[in-house]
Each structure stands twice: as structure tokens, then as C-alpha cells.
Design a protein around this motif. Structure first.
Motif, short mmCIF file in Angstrom:
data_model
loop_
_atom_site.label_atom_id
_atom_site.label_comp_id
_atom_site.label_asym_id
_atom_site.label_seq_id
_atom_site.Cartn_x
_atom_site.Cartn_y
_atom_site.Cartn_z
N LEU A 113 70.55 -9.12 42.71
CA LEU A 113 70.90 -9.86 43.91
C LEU A 113 70.66 -9.04 45.18
CD1 LEU A 113 72.15 -12.31 45.34
CD2 LEU A 113 74.41 -11.32 44.89
N PHE A 114 71.05 -7.77 45.14
CA PHE A 114 70.93 -6.93 46.32
C PHE A 114 69.67 -6.08 46.23
CE2 PHE A 114 75.52 -7.66 45.75
CZ PHE A 114 75.79 -8.27 46.98
N GLN A 115 68.68 -6.46 47.02
CA GLN A 115 67.40 -5.75 47.04
C GLN A 115 67.04 -5.43 48.50
OE1 GLN A 115 64.30 -7.91 45.02
NE2 GLN A 115 65.67 -8.65 43.40
N ARG A 116 66.23 -4.39 48.69
CA ARG A 116 65.75 -4.03 50.02
C ARG A 116 64.32 -3.51 49.91
NH1 ARG A 116 68.94 1.63 51.42
NH2 ARG A 116 68.64 2.63 49.39
N GLY A 117 63.57 -3.73 50.96
CA GLY A 117 62.19 -3.28 50.97
C GLY A 117 62.08 -1.84 51.45
N ILE A 118 61.44 -1.03 50.67
CA ILE A 118 61.17 0.36 51.04
C ILE A 118 59.66 0.57 50.90
CG2 ILE A 118 61.56 2.78 50.49
CD1 ILE A 118 64.29 2.06 49.47
N GLY A 119 59.01 0.71 52.03
CA GLY A 119 57.55 0.82 52.00
C GLY A 119 56.94 -0.49 51.56
N THR A 120 56.15 -0.42 50.52
CA THR A 120 55.45 -1.61 50.02
C THR A 120 56.13 -2.20 48.79
OG1 THR A 120 54.02 -0.21 48.67
CG2 THR A 120 53.25 -0.78 50.90
N GLU A 121 57.30 -1.71 48.41
CA GLU A 121 57.96 -2.21 47.21
C GLU A 121 59.43 -2.52 47.49
OE1 GLU A 121 59.14 2.09 45.18
OE2 GLU A 121 57.44 0.97 44.40
N ASP A 122 59.96 -3.37 46.64
CA ASP A 122 61.39 -3.72 46.73
C ASP A 122 62.17 -2.85 45.75
OD1 ASP A 122 60.90 -5.66 48.61
OD2 ASP A 122 60.60 -7.24 47.08
N ARG A 123 63.33 -2.39 46.21
CA ARG A 123 64.19 -1.57 45.37
C ARG A 123 65.62 -2.09 45.44
NH1 ARG A 123 62.36 4.72 46.61
NH2 ARG A 123 60.13 4.47 46.08
N ALA A 124 66.38 -1.78 44.40
CA ALA A 124 67.78 -2.21 44.36
C ALA A 124 68.63 -1.32 45.25
CB ALA A 124 68.30 -2.14 42.92
N PHE A 125 69.63 -1.93 45.89
CA PHE A 125 70.59 -1.15 46.66
C PHE A 125 71.38 -0.27 45.71
CE2 PHE A 125 70.01 -4.25 50.07
CZ PHE A 125 70.14 -3.45 51.19
N THR A 126 71.58 0.96 46.08
CA THR A 126 72.41 1.85 45.27
C THR A 126 73.88 1.61 45.62
OG1 THR A 126 72.37 3.61 46.93
CG2 THR A 126 70.59 3.59 45.26
N PRO A 127 74.83 1.94 44.70
CA PRO A 127 76.26 1.78 45.03
C PRO A 127 76.65 2.51 46.30
CG PRO A 127 75.97 2.17 42.68
CD PRO A 127 74.62 2.38 43.31
N THR A 128 76.07 3.70 46.53
CA THR A 128 76.40 4.45 47.74
C THR A 128 75.95 3.71 48.99
OG1 THR A 128 76.19 6.54 46.54
CG2 THR A 128 76.09 6.64 48.95
N ALA A 129 74.77 3.11 48.94
CA ALA A 129 74.27 2.36 50.09
C ALA A 129 75.14 1.14 50.37
CB ALA A 129 72.83 1.94 49.84
N LEU A 130 75.58 0.46 49.33
CA LEU A 130 76.44 -0.72 49.51
C LEU A 130 77.77 -0.32 50.13
CD1 LEU A 130 75.81 -2.70 46.20
CD2 LEU A 130 75.15 -3.37 48.50
N ARG A 131 78.34 0.81 49.69
CA ARG A 131 79.61 1.26 50.27
C ARG A 131 79.45 1.57 51.76
NH1 ARG A 131 79.88 4.06 45.29
NH2 ARG A 131 81.50 3.23 43.91
N LYS A 132 78.36 2.22 52.13
CA LYS A 132 78.14 2.55 53.53
C LYS A 132 77.98 1.29 54.37
CE LYS A 132 76.06 7.13 52.88
NZ LYS A 132 74.84 7.97 53.06
N LEU A 133 77.25 0.31 53.86
CA LEU A 133 77.09 -0.95 54.59
C LEU A 133 78.42 -1.65 54.79
CD1 LEU A 133 73.84 -2.35 52.89
CD2 LEU A 133 74.06 -1.54 55.25
N LEU A 134 79.25 -1.63 53.75
CA LEU A 134 80.55 -2.29 53.82
C LEU A 134 81.47 -1.57 54.80
CD1 LEU A 134 82.35 -4.52 52.76
CD2 LEU A 134 82.97 -3.06 50.84
N ILE A 135 81.48 -0.24 54.76
CA ILE A 135 82.32 0.54 55.68
C ILE A 135 81.91 0.29 57.12
CG2 ILE A 135 82.88 2.89 56.43
CD1 ILE A 135 82.71 3.71 53.47
N ASN A 136 80.61 0.28 57.37
CA ASN A 136 80.12 0.05 58.73
C ASN A 136 80.45 -1.36 59.22
OD1 ASN A 136 79.04 2.63 58.78
ND2 ASN A 136 77.01 1.97 58.11
N ALA A 137 80.34 -2.36 58.31
CA ALA A 137 80.66 -3.74 58.70
C ALA A 137 82.13 -3.89 59.05
CB ALA A 137 80.28 -4.69 57.57
N LEU A 138 83.02 -3.27 58.26
CA LEU A 138 84.46 -3.35 58.53
C LEU A 138 84.80 -2.63 59.83
CD1 LEU A 138 85.96 -2.82 54.95
CD2 LEU A 138 86.07 -4.89 56.33
#
Length: 239
Positions: free
Chosen positions: A18-43
Motif C-alpha cells: 500500500l505504501f510506496q514511493r518513487g526513488i529515481g526510476t523505480e518504486d520502493r516500499a516505505f520503510t517503518p522508519t520513514a513512516l514513523r518520521k512522516l507521522l511525527i512530522n504530520a502530528l
């Protein structure tokens, strides 16, 4: 898409993540650390706080609990939620579900309504004075602290001896003062419960208060007497 499991330290087989992001020319899965940072910043951006005034703190796993709670409250069978979450035990899934005071009250009301629907309506009617007299004529009176109990002998007390809430209690006019004290105490307890946010306690106390006021009204009806017009007294003159 393949993803790396940081806990098992293995690469998972390709899955429609469900959680994917584009890095360069390919799509990669969000890592747990990246999701935590996004959530902390949103809050932090929202400025939301909890009941104590501290900033809200969420983890990605909290959304799993939110999903289970919302799904079950909207009709999803718990055993289906268990399969979706991949839990081995249903107890684990139910541990994820939050129980709110309002939901508890509504569920209890619905339960009582269903039970009453299966019983004759007359069983919940307050007996008339004539019915009381006819009934008590066949049984020895059972005295309680604030009146007379008309419950049949050898039968259980369904109100667990909370007499003020029982329709089978015939209040004693001599106990009006005690009933007024009970009523005033209930009013004070309701104010305290509302102040503290004890929603379930408030609901039960209001039922007891309504019952106490009904018993006082019964005493008033029983002790009401027609006014007698007394003439002005005449005094005899001494000879």
C-alpha cells in the motif's frame, strides 16, 4: 514489489504494498522508519494534544488498532478481523478493539430493549393501589427500610435489593424523609459524575433518581386528603 523485513531480516516476495514511493526510476516500499518520521512530522504540524495537554504521539501500529475498532463497531465479525490481521488468537484481536463508554451504554440499552420485547408489557407496569391491596391480602407483608416489598416469597430479587428502583416497592409515607435524603444524595452524585466524566455512572444514577422521585410522588398521592371546611369555633360564655 519486494520489500525488506527489518524484524525477520529477510526480503519478502513481491506484494502489492500500500505504501510506496518513487526513488529515481523505480518504486520502493516505505520503510517503518520513514513512516514513523512522516507521522511525527504530520502530528507536529497539526499541534494536536491529548487530555493532559501533551503533544499526541502515534506509531504506525496504532492505526492497526484503529482499523480493528472501526471495523468491528461497524459490523465486521471479530473472527474475520482476526483473519485480516493475521492473529493466531481471537483474544489478541479483541485486545485491539477499544471500548468507549458511550458504546457500552448504547449496547446495554439495546440489550435491555431486546429482553423486554420478549416479556409481556404488563410485567413492567406499576401496580395500581387496588392491585396492591389485593395482592398483599394473600401474603404476609415483607417490610424493607423504606416501605413494603410485594415480591413473591421464594422468588429472587431481580433488582438486587435496590428497592428504590423496584416497581414492587410500596413506599411507606413515614419514610418520606429518608426518600428525600436518597433523592438529594443522588442529585449530588450525578453532579459529581458529570464533572468527572463518568458517563456510565451518570446513566445509572439518573435511573435511580427517576425511581426515587416516582416513589415520592406515590407517597404524595397516597397521603393526599380532601380539604375539610371547618367552621369558626364558637365559645360558650360562662354563666
Amino acid at each position: 514489489m519486494t520489500s525488506y523485513d527489518v524484524h525477520e531480516r529477510v526480503w519478502n516476495p513481491p506484494m502489492p504494498l500500500l505504501f510506496q514511493r518513487g526513488i529515481g526510476t523505480e518504486d520502493r516500499a516505505f520503510t517503518p522508519t520513514a513512516l514513523r518520521k512522516l507521522l511525527i512530522n504530520a502530528l507536529a504540524t497539526t499541534g494536536l494534544t491529548d487530555a493532559s495537554g501533551k503533544p499526541l504521539v502515534f506509531s504506525p501500529h496504532d492505526f492497526r488498532r484503529i482499523f480493528v475498532t472501526d471495523a468491528i463497531m461497524n459490523g465486521l465479525p471479530p473472527h474475520i478481523a482476526q483473519v485480516i490481521c493475521g492473529h493466531k488468537s481471537l483474544d489478541t484481536t479483541m485486545g485491539y478493539k477499544a471500548i468507549y463508554p458511550a458504546a457500552t451504554i448504547e449496547a446495554h440499552r439495546a440489550f435491555i430493549t431486546r429482553r423486554r420485547a420478549t416479556r409481556p408489557g404488563d410485567e413492567y407496569r406499576t401496580p395500581t393501589e387496588e392491585e396492591w391491596d389485593a395482592f398483599l391480602a394473600h401474603f404476609e407483608k415483607r417490610k424493607v427500610s423504606i416501605g413494603t416489598c410485594a415480591r413473591a416469597f421464594s422468588s429472587p430479587c431481580i433488582h438486587e435489593h435496590a428497592c428504590a428502583r423496584c416497581s414492587l416497592l410500596r413506599p411507606d409515607p413515614a419514610q418520606r424523609g429518608r426518600l428525600e435524603e436518597i433523592r438529594d444524595n443522588l442529585v449530588a452524585r450525578i453532579s459529581e459524575a458529570e464533572r468527572e466524566g463518568w458517563l456510565g455512572e451518570v446513566e445509572g444514577l439518573r435511573v435511580s433518581l427517576a425511581a426515587a422521585e416516582d416513589k415520592l410522588a406515590q407517597i404524595t398521592r397516597r397521603t393526599a386528603r380532601a380539604l375539610v371546611d371547618l367552621p369558626v369555633p364558637k365559645f360558650r360564655r360562662e354563666p
